[in-house]
Design a protein around this motif. Structure first.
Motif, PDB file in Angstrom:
ATOM      1  N   SER A   1       0.823  -1.219   0.000  1.00  0.00           N
ATOM      2  CA  SER A   1       0.000   0.000   0.000  1.00  0.00           C
ATOM      3  C   SER A   1       0.851   1.260   0.000  1.00  0.00           C
ATOM      4  CB  SER A   1      -0.974  -0.005   1.175  1.00  0.00           C
ATOM      5  OG  SER A   1      -0.291   0.062   2.393  1.00  0.00           O
TER       6      SER A   1
ATOM      7  N   THR B   1      -4.635  -1.632  -3.209  1.00  0.00           N
ATOM      8  CA  THR B   1      -4.135  -2.749  -2.401  1.00  0.00           C
ATOM      9  C   THR B   1      -5.279  -3.485  -1.720  1.00  0.00           C
ATOM     10  OG1 THR B   1      -2.042  -1.607  -2.046  1.00  0.00           O
ATOM     11  CG2 THR B   1      -2.586  -3.393  -0.519  1.00  0.00           C
TER      12      THR B   1
ATOM     13  N   ILE C   1      -0.989  -7.504  -7.576  1.00  0.00           N
ATOM     14  CA  ILE C   1      -1.297  -7.449  -6.144  1.00  0.00           C
ATOM     15  C   ILE C   1      -2.258  -8.591  -5.781  1.00  0.00           C
ATOM     16  CG2 ILE C   1      -2.332  -6.078  -4.289  1.00  0.00           C
ATOM     17  CD1 ILE C   1      -1.428  -3.573  -5.885  1.00  0.00           C
TER      18      ILE C   1
END
Length: 189
Positions: free
Chosen positions: A30, A38, A108
């Motif tokens: 993040s 995120t 991610i």
């Protein structure tokens, strides 16, 4: 499934995830990618995985049976911890404004999906699904618990902005090595 069982599953998942390796990843990712990207990628990944595990509880539980999972997890975490500490001392300190490479949402997502694969939280989710016979509610409770803990970790990122990247990698490595030791001892994470 009643509301009490749902809240127990949510609470246990939340408590288990607060000290999980995913929290370290959430903080580090993040910082570079922002909270929204995120959290959305991470919660989507852990949610899909929680529902998949809940629906495939019998086969997942058979795969995770025994102490071998603790040894494999311990070895993997030891490698990751050592890598992070080496990275902390090898890399040059980055200027917070320079060199900020943003990861893509799918990257991610994949990081969190793989981090939770075979995690004890998934085994717990499988056990709850088997015990209650309600995979949809178990999947939802597990997703909410993991989502709340990931969001809390990302929210704390704001307070780590003044810390150096080197210090964060070193601390993350030490935390991961502690988790590896716990895994070798047979204590779930």
């Amino acid at each position: 499934m009643n509301i009490t069982e749902f809240l127990v599953i949510l609470g246990i998942t939340l408590a288990a995830e607060l000290t999980d390796k995913s929290m370290v990843a959430a903080v580090l990712l993040s910082r570079r990618n922002g909270a929204a990207k995120t959290v959305s990628a991470a919660v989507t990944a852990v949610g899909i995985e929680a529902f998949a595990v809940a629906f495939l509880a019998n086969s997942i539980r058979l795969l995770l049976h025994g102490s071998l999972i603790h040894i494999v997890t311990g070895i993997a975490l030891t490698g990751i911890g050592i890598f992070l500490i080496i990275k902390a001392f090898r890399d040059e300190e980055e200027d917070p404004e320079e060199g900020q490479r943003s990861s893509t949402w799918p990257k991610i997502f994949l990081i969190f999906f793989l981090a939770e694969l075979g995690d004890v939280t998934q085994a717990t989710t499988a056990g709850f699904a088997l015990a209650t016979g309600s995979p949809i509610f178990v999947g939802l409770a597990a997703t909410l618990g993991m989502g709340i803990s990931l969001t809390a970790a990302v929210a704390l990122t704001r307070y780590t902005q003044h810390l150096s990247q080197r210090l964060l990698y070193c601390l993350a490595g030490i935390i991961i090595l502690v988790l590896a030791g716990l895994s070798f001892a047979g204590i779930g994470m």
